[in-house]
Design an enzyme around this catalytic site. Sequence first.
Site, short mmCIF file in Angstrom:
data_model
loop_
_atom_site.label_atom_id
_atom_site.label_comp_id
_atom_site.label_asym_id
_atom_site.label_seq_id
_atom_site.Cartn_x
_atom_site.Cartn_y
_atom_site.Cartn_z
N MET A 106 0.83 -1.20 0.00
CA MET A 106 0.00 0.00 0.00
C MET A 106 0.86 1.25 0.00
SD MET A 106 -3.23 -0.89 0.15
CE MET A 106 -3.70 -2.62 -0.02
N PRO A 107 1.57 1.50 -1.06
CA PRO A 107 2.32 2.77 -1.07
C PRO A 107 1.52 3.89 -1.76
CG PRO A 107 3.57 0.99 -2.15
CD PRO A 107 2.13 0.57 -2.06
N TYR A 108 1.80 5.09 -1.28
CA TYR A 108 1.30 6.31 -1.91
C TYR A 108 2.49 7.24 -2.06
CZ TYR A 108 -0.84 10.88 -2.49
OH TYR A 108 -1.16 12.12 -2.95
N MET A 110 -0.16 3.99 -5.56
CA MET A 110 -0.64 5.23 -6.20
C MET A 110 0.49 6.25 -6.25
SD MET A 110 -4.38 6.22 -4.79
CE MET A 110 -5.82 5.20 -5.10
N LYS A 169 4.80 7.26 1.17
CA LYS A 169 4.10 6.69 2.33
C LYS A 169 3.92 5.20 2.09
CE LYS A 169 1.29 10.77 3.31
NZ LYS A 169 2.12 11.38 4.34
#
Lengths: 77, 77, 77, 77, 77, 77
Positions: free
Chosen positions: B1-3, B47, C7
């Site tokens: 789950m990287p942003y 994302m 993130k």
Amino acid sequence: MPYVNIKITREGGPEGNGPTPAQKAELIKGVTDLLVQVLNKKPDSTMVVIDEVALEDWGIGGLPVPEFRARKAARQT
Amino acid sequence: MPYVNIKITREGGPEGNGPTPAQKAELIKGVTDLLVQVLNKKPDSTMVVIDEVALEDWGIGGLPVPEFRARKAARQT
Amino acid sequence: MPYVNIKITREGGPEGNGPTPAQKAELIKGVTDLLVQVLNKKPDSTMVVIDEVALEDWGIGGLPVPEFRARKAARQT
Amino acid sequence: MPYVNIKITREGGPEGNGPTPAQKAELIKGVTDLLVQVLNKKPDSTMVVIDEVALEDWGIGGLPVPEFRARKAARQT
Amino acid sequence: MPYVNIKITREGGPEGNGPTPAQKAELIKGVTDLLVQVLNKKPDSTMVVIDEVALEDWGIGGLPVPEFRARKAARQT
Amino acid sequence: MPYVNIKITREGGPEGNGPTPAQKAELIKGVTDLLVQVLNKKPDSTMVVIDEVALEDWGIGGLPVPEFRARKAARQT
């Protein structure tokens, strides 16, 4: 190594549509000086990014800014 | 789950006013591949958002970028 | 003048509680190299900030990540 | 004291180029109400900022959104 | 309606592990005053959020801050 | 493709030190549902990240939150 992001509503300034480049330069200088004075940070490793946000994209009190201000003004009269 | 959020000054590219869609696609692919290789993240939950920032809205060394570069160039001559 | 914020969920790595300092260094190097290659940015004016986010603080599909994965796994069996 | 930032791709809405002011007002009201209900936050100290992002500036699966969707659609036919 | 986010490396201060609450209060006061002076913003609608970032999570010049400084120091001797 | 970042002061909840995992799950579900209802976004491409911020790191009215509230309470008595 500071990074500062300043978000402001796009209003005010001489044309009413946001700060001038000179006012932005004052913000950049002011916040950089502050970080030097308070925390001894180095200006050359201090980045500042200013974002102007349209009034309809900013909410407060559950309302877009224009509606929030209109209601507040109405309550005060 | 990287942003991942990539902020760049709006300059360069073929017209001098920022990267092309193809260059942005390279950034998106490159940073996603990096997260896969280093941390085994899944591309489909990665994302990336790219923000282009006007030169007058970016500060470094207590100055907007154009003034910072002008002073640096003046010192070097 | 790029600023990159990455993130990621706090997980993986040798202890299962997030990437190692060496893995973070790989991310920093990789994304900086990418900006040099694609947009000719200078490494010395490229900042990268990595944030690790607890799994319960990250949502996808309307659920915190652990519940999202549990449901997905349940659907696949 | 909540601050909420909502980033969405610039699409949809009646003209296909993003949400209307009324839809943005619904987002602002909805997320503020949510923070009141779940955490008893005060609306007057709850700020919401909405950012619309061009499709070419948003990546998922290692691709800009338009390419990501095109490939997904192609796989399903 | 300003919102300011100040990110700094977690270092300095009396214990070497970051600014004191009093120093943070100075930052909050200083940046709020700046927005009042330059743009006539109202203090009560000005939010400031300070994030301290571990040195290993901050990159510059393609390296985590500690390595970047070590190389710079080595070059200067 | 929405990405939502919710920043809240670390307080409240059963222990006074922030929301429970169940409350965070309610926030994640609520904001995702809102984006589905208002803008027809897909839950599976909606990310939410919650950040809890220490009271001393959040400023309003030129003061850290605890001082701001103390002054406000003092004015009202």
